[in-house]
Design a protein around this motif. Structure first.
Motif, short mmCIF file in Angstrom:
data_model
loop_
_atom_site.label_atom_id
_atom_site.label_comp_id
_atom_site.label_asym_id
_atom_site.label_seq_id
_atom_site.Cartn_x
_atom_site.Cartn_y
_atom_site.Cartn_z
N ARG A 12 0.83 -1.21 0.00
CA ARG A 12 0.00 0.00 0.00
C ARG A 12 0.87 1.27 0.00
NH1 ARG A 12 -2.78 -0.89 4.48
NH2 ARG A 12 -1.89 0.77 5.79
N LEU A 13 1.94 1.24 0.79
CA LEU A 13 2.83 2.39 0.85
C LEU A 13 3.52 2.61 -0.49
CD1 LEU A 13 4.45 1.84 4.37
CD2 LEU A 13 2.87 3.67 3.73
N ASP A 14 3.95 1.52 -1.14
CA ASP A 14 4.60 1.65 -2.45
C ASP A 14 3.62 2.21 -3.48
OD1 ASP A 14 7.01 0.72 -1.52
OD2 ASP A 14 6.70 -1.35 -2.20
N LEU A 20 1.69 9.50 -5.67
CA LEU A 20 2.16 10.84 -5.33
C LEU A 20 3.19 11.33 -6.34
CD1 LEU A 20 2.46 10.42 -1.47
CD2 LEU A 20 0.99 12.09 -2.60
N LYS A 21 4.12 10.45 -6.72
CA LYS A 21 5.18 10.83 -7.66
C LYS A 21 4.63 11.11 -9.06
CE LYS A 21 8.75 8.25 -5.19
NZ LYS A 21 9.65 7.07 -5.23
N ALA A 22 3.47 10.55 -9.37
CA ALA A 22 2.84 10.80 -10.67
C ALA A 22 2.27 12.20 -10.75
CB ALA A 22 1.75 9.77 -10.94
N GLN A 23 2.20 12.90 -9.61
CA GLN A 23 1.72 14.28 -9.56
C GLN A 23 0.28 14.41 -10.06
OE1 GLN A 23 3.83 17.18 -8.39
NE2 GLN A 23 4.63 15.31 -7.48
N GLU A 24 -0.53 13.38 -9.84
CA GLU A 24 -1.94 13.45 -10.22
C GLU A 24 -2.72 14.17 -9.12
OE1 GLU A 24 -3.03 9.39 -10.59
OE2 GLU A 24 -1.88 9.05 -12.43
N PRO A 25 -3.75 14.94 -9.49
CA PRO A 25 -4.56 15.61 -8.46
C PRO A 25 -5.22 14.58 -7.55
CG PRO A 25 -5.01 16.49 -10.66
CD PRO A 25 -4.19 15.26 -10.86
N MET A 26 -5.04 14.74 -6.24
CA MET A 26 -5.60 13.79 -5.29
C MET A 26 -6.16 14.55 -4.09
SD MET A 26 -2.82 10.67 -5.20
CE MET A 26 -1.45 11.76 -4.83
N ASP A 51 8.65 10.10 6.68
CA ASP A 51 9.86 9.63 7.37
C ASP A 51 10.85 9.02 6.38
OD1 ASP A 51 8.87 10.47 9.79
OD2 ASP A 51 8.10 8.49 10.37
N ARG A 52 10.34 8.51 5.28
CA ARG A 52 11.21 7.93 4.25
C ARG A 52 11.82 8.99 3.34
NH1 ARG A 52 8.04 2.58 1.86
NH2 ARG A 52 8.03 1.34 3.78
N GLY A 53 11.41 10.23 3.53
CA GLY A 53 12.03 11.31 2.76
C GLY A 53 11.15 11.98 1.73
N LEU A 54 9.89 11.55 1.58
CA LEU A 54 9.00 12.20 0.62
C LEU A 54 8.39 13.44 1.28
CD1 LEU A 54 7.03 9.31 -1.14
CD2 LEU A 54 8.82 10.76 -2.10
N THR A 71 9.65 20.70 -5.01
CA THR A 71 11.09 20.41 -5.06
C THR A 71 11.42 19.01 -4.58
OG1 THR A 71 11.45 21.32 -2.84
CG2 THR A 71 11.65 22.86 -4.69
N TRP A 72 10.45 18.10 -4.60
CA TRP A 72 10.67 16.79 -3.98
C TRP A 72 11.81 16.00 -4.59
CZ3 TRP A 72 10.46 11.98 -6.27
CH2 TRP A 72 9.91 11.91 -7.55
#
Length: 245
Positions: A12-14, A20-26, A51-54, A71-72
């Motif tokens: 689920r986290l992956d 999130l990385k796809a930058q889709e509106p959520m 905590d993982r850096g995102l 700037t992620w």
């Protein structure tokens, strides 16, 4: 069965990170419904990803948006060895030019780049700018015969220059004569847009200067060399006096 029940937390986290990385509106509500989660569980998952850096941003309220900070990706840039070497040389050139809008920020950039190299190379990286000279613009006579340097030769030169290894290459002088050279690449000099290598020519036992655009089939040799005294190169920096013969 809810979707949350069919996925492990890691899965689920992956999946959430990929969305999130796809930058889709959520929105909080839409993602909670899609994953079959309570808002509390969703925010707990988002906290783990932070905590993982995102760098996740979430607006308050059930309908609030979820996104990565713009700037992620900064700080997660991956460079090849060639790219890192060429970037280090470029930073060293900028340091020598002392551009007022750049100079304040170049030192930390250089340190961060240096951290990705072996400890044996870091001292050489710190002194890289001192081995580069920036002069005036090339003369019209020089520009008339100027051509784009061979890419692979430029790459080999940058590597040999940083690692302080011998460099072999074919060279064509001003009279059109060709020869194979084996040199210690001590200094680089830029008379924009023409680059010169100021080197110790092992075959001639003397300082010689070479135009990068006249070099072909350059190869980095395994042998390392030590820096020679600055006085050895004094004449070469007086208008590139020690020309290749």
């Amino acid at each position: 069965m809810s979707r949350a029940g069919t996925l492990t937390r890691l899965e689920r986290l992956d999946l959430l990170a990929s969305r999130l990385k796809a930058q889709e509106p959520m929105t909080v509500a839409a993602i909670a419904e899609e994953f079959g989660l309570s808002r509390r569980t969703l925010f707990r998952d988002l906290a783990i990803l932070r905590d993982r850096g995102l760098p996740i941003e979430a607006d308050r309220g059930r309908g609030g948006g979820i996104r990565l900070h713009r700037t992620w990706g900064i700080g997660r840039l991956t460079l090849s060895y060639r790219e890192a070497v060429e970037l280090l040389v470029s930073v060293a050139v900028a340091e020598r030019m002392e551009a007022p809008w750049l100079i304040a920020n170049l030192a930390p950039i250089r340190r961060k780049l240096a951290a990705s190299f072996s400890p044996a190379l870091r001292d050489r990286i710190d002194g890289l700018a001192q081995r580069i000279r920036v002069g005036g613009a090339a003369s019209p006579a020089v520009l008339q015969g100027f051509s784009r340097p061979e890419e692979k030769s430029a790459e080999a030169l940058c590597r040999a220059f940083l690692e302080m290894r011998l460099l072999g290459f074919d060279y064509t002088d001003t009279e059109g004569s060709e020869s194979r050279r084996r040199v210690e690449p001590h200094h680089l000099m830029l008379n924009y847009p023409v680059w010169y290598l100021v080197a110790w020519d092992t075959g001639r036992g003397a300082v010689r200067s070479f135009r990068l655009d006249r070099m072909r089939r350059a190869q980095v040799k395994p042998e390392e060399f030590r820096a020679r005294p600055a006085a050895v190169f004094a004449d070469a920096f007086a208008g590139i006096a020690a020309v290749a013969s």
